[in-house]
Design a protein around this motif. Sequence first.
Motif, PDB file in Angstrom:
ATOM      1  N   VAL A 636       0.880  -1.173   0.000  1.00 23.50           N
ATOM      2  CA  VAL A 636       0.000   0.000   0.000  1.00 23.50           C
ATOM      3  C   VAL A 636       0.911   1.214   0.000  1.00 23.50           C
ATOM      4  N   GLY A 637       0.649   2.156  -0.868  1.00 26.89           N
ATOM      5  CA  GLY A 637       1.552   3.286  -0.952  1.00 26.89           C
ATOM      6  C   GLY A 637       0.895   4.575  -1.390  1.00 26.89           C
ATOM      7  N   VAL A 638       1.655   5.639  -1.259  1.00 28.91           N
ATOM      8  CA  VAL A 638       1.251   6.971  -1.702  1.00 28.91           C
ATOM      9  C   VAL A 638       2.267   7.449  -2.725  1.00 28.91           C
ATOM     10  N   LEU A 652      -0.211  -6.531  -4.957  1.00 33.16           N
ATOM     11  CA  LEU A 652       0.500  -7.648  -4.363  1.00 33.16           C
ATOM     12  C   LEU A 652       1.860  -7.165  -3.878  1.00 33.16           C
ATOM     13  N   GLY A 653       2.276  -7.632  -2.711  1.00 34.09           N
ATOM     14  CA  GLY A 653       3.477  -7.106  -2.098  1.00 34.09           C
ATOM     15  C   GLY A 653       4.720  -7.917  -2.374  1.00 34.09           C
ATOM     16  N   GLY A 654       5.770  -7.611  -1.601  1.00 37.93           N
ATOM     17  CA  GLY A 654       7.043  -8.268  -1.799  1.00 37.93           C
ATOM     18  C   GLY A 654       7.613  -7.933  -3.161  1.00 37.93           C
ATOM     19  N   VAL A 655       8.270  -8.893  -3.777  1.00 41.78           N
ATOM     20  CA  VAL A 655       8.845  -8.662  -5.106  1.00 41.78           C
ATOM     21  C   VAL A 655       7.791  -8.732  -6.198  1.00 41.78           C
ATOM     22  N   ILE A 725       4.486   0.992   1.884  1.00 39.58           N
ATOM     23  CA  ILE A 725       4.384  -0.053   2.900  1.00 39.58           C
ATOM     24  C   ILE A 725       4.485  -1.376   2.160  1.00 39.58           C
ATOM     25  N   ASN A 726       5.652  -2.018   2.272  1.00 39.45           N
ATOM     26  CA  ASN A 726       5.883  -3.235   1.490  1.00 39.45           C
ATOM     27  C   ASN A 726       6.926  -4.115   2.184  1.00 39.45           C
TER      28      ASN A 726
END
Length: 747
Positions: A636-638, A652-655, A725-726
């Motif tokens: 989740v990001g800005v 989807l997070g991570g790599v 946020i990752n």
Amino acid sequence: MLGSTHGTLTSGLRHRVVACGDESRSAAVHGSTPPATPAADDRDVSGRPLHAPVPDLDRFFRPESVAVVGASDAEGRPNTGITRQLLAWAERVGARLHPVHPTRESVFGLPCVPSVSALPEQVDLAVLLVKDPLPLVDELSDAKVRFAVAFASGFAETGEEGAAAQARLAAAVSATDSGLRLLGPNTNLNAFERFREDLSGPAIALITQSGHQGRPVFSLQQIGVRLSHWAPTGNEADLETADFISYFSSLPEVGAIAAYIEGLKDGRAFLLAADRAARNKVPVVAVKVGRTETGARTAASHTGKLTGADDVVDAAMRQFGVIRVDGLDELQDTAALLARARAPQADGVAVYSISGGTGAHFADLATAAGLGLPTLSAAKQAELHEWIPEYLGVANPIDNGGHPVGDWRGRKIIDAILADPSVGVLICPITGPFPPMSDRLAQDLADAAEATDKLICVVWGSPVGTEDAYRQTLLGSSRLATFRTFGNCITAVRAYLEHHRFTAGYRSPFDEAPRTPSPSFRKAQALMRPGQQLSEHAAKQLLRAYGIRVPREQLVTSAAAAVRSAAQVGYPVVMKASGPQLGHKTELGLVKVGLTSASQVRDAYRELTDIAAYEGVDLDGILVCQMIERGVEMVVGVGRDALFGPTVTVGLGGVLVEVLGDAAVRVPPFGESDARAMLTELRGHPLLEGVRGAPPADVDALVEVVLRVQRMALELGDDLSELDINPLMVLPRGQGAVALDALAVCR
């Protein structure tokens, strides 16, 4: 074509609208030009307006008096043709025209004055046929001219020097104290076209930045579709697309707005205008070029404006109900349908044809596009088989085999389908003329359309288009929607159903946008470091300030402290270097996971500090963190978009976010429903529902994080350049979500 939903409207009807409110579109004249600036309490927490001002453009489109500066009647000169066209237009709208030229006593028999200041009366509109309109701005303002149009080119579309000249022109107009508004520069005569006045019903209002791109929509008048206005915005030094969307959506005669957009001048203004249109339930259909790098570059060279990141533009349009189409043919057909069709009584689509192959083909395409084709009830199928042979399928699609349309049975079948409560739209693809069968079918469909409130669409597949069944029966009907291709029909019907679903439940996110800072904002302000990237530790403190959960963790500066912290946090632990300007820690070997003993913690501390020293990384310490393994990794990001400002992204997070690029974006403000819609847009959404025996993830907690991040974006505004946020580990349902890592960049 489609029939009126509002009845015949009086030709030349004038309305005045007020700024910032949600007044009825049919409100009576209010008598004063609306203020251009919203009130102080009509702004969000970052000071941005929450409603679109509606410019009073009545006197632009229907002036009482017009000045033509640079008017000419000398044969062979470009200004002569323009002056002649403006004379004809002024006569049609009932305006007095005053030629202005420093060396002529008359133009086309009308007395000519040497300057704007010498005009015999205050004029509503000045058309500037001069190479450089800038020197005229103060004179126009002193003469209290309300609107001006600048045709001159050579501004932002030509490069830096032209952009600077356009900026000077825009600044000069903005600085006037008379309320002067300017259309252009680099615009054309489209606003002064001859519109058919013999057509009734809701109209299409057209906005284009390139005049020729509006020609297909303007030509709809030739087949009976009414157009009321055409705004050729050009380079938009002052008046822009957003102004015309706000104005057109407040006019009762406008059933839909069609727009060809090359670049947006102000993303926020566009969203506010789209919001006003959504409140008023007026559909906006737009071609927005710039999907590809080549398209974006070409558009920029033509209008001199930034096109914006296309995924952000696309998301922003969807948020506020703007229907984006790709081609001018789709713009034509979709705008015409939305302008004139009654609201649907049901979402179901019935496909009816004289050929089983045609019906199956169309049904496949419609279903793939997301249209719902309900299976007709057994009772309804039995009723249809009274006129259709038993061996033919009538469950939907409905195949009549051909022959029943040639006699009295044809109308019976159509009426029976329309009577089904699950059917809101009947589509009949006629792949080619097959008289007399196709002629009788076309007439039955036209007659049925007159007797029903439900939408009937016909696709006439013949490439010829001169057949009587098409030219006279289908196009002659004021209630049928007639298309030439399967694809355009499906695109338009899908947009029609989605628009009415969207506006039926529309709640403006601007109404719920925060007006005052939260207590979290005051805590966050103390953590911001202008021009710096925060350390992970500081970034997580920022998240804590907004109530976003992070793991149990401690920042330490010695191996002994690391061992004590690990015991307090609880094994196993993760250890990470933390420092400003430190982004990708894993690649540098600055993350250690799965540590289960004091000796491992001591060794990890030494190794991390040694690597940091070798790499020249400035640390504020080593984080000893709780290790959380079970969950779905999300990001989740800005970010910041050059047109729209802060944006919120989830994926989807991570790599995986880098490898798959599976992310959805929104422009604040948005509500919970949009936050949930972002998740369903992800290709990886099934991971949140639980796969291969994994429990469903805590989607509610994820949505809450997205909304809290949005609050950060709104409140911190320009101070927060980027937040990442990752991974955000989304735990099983009911257990929440935890931000395992965070990166924040201050402006």
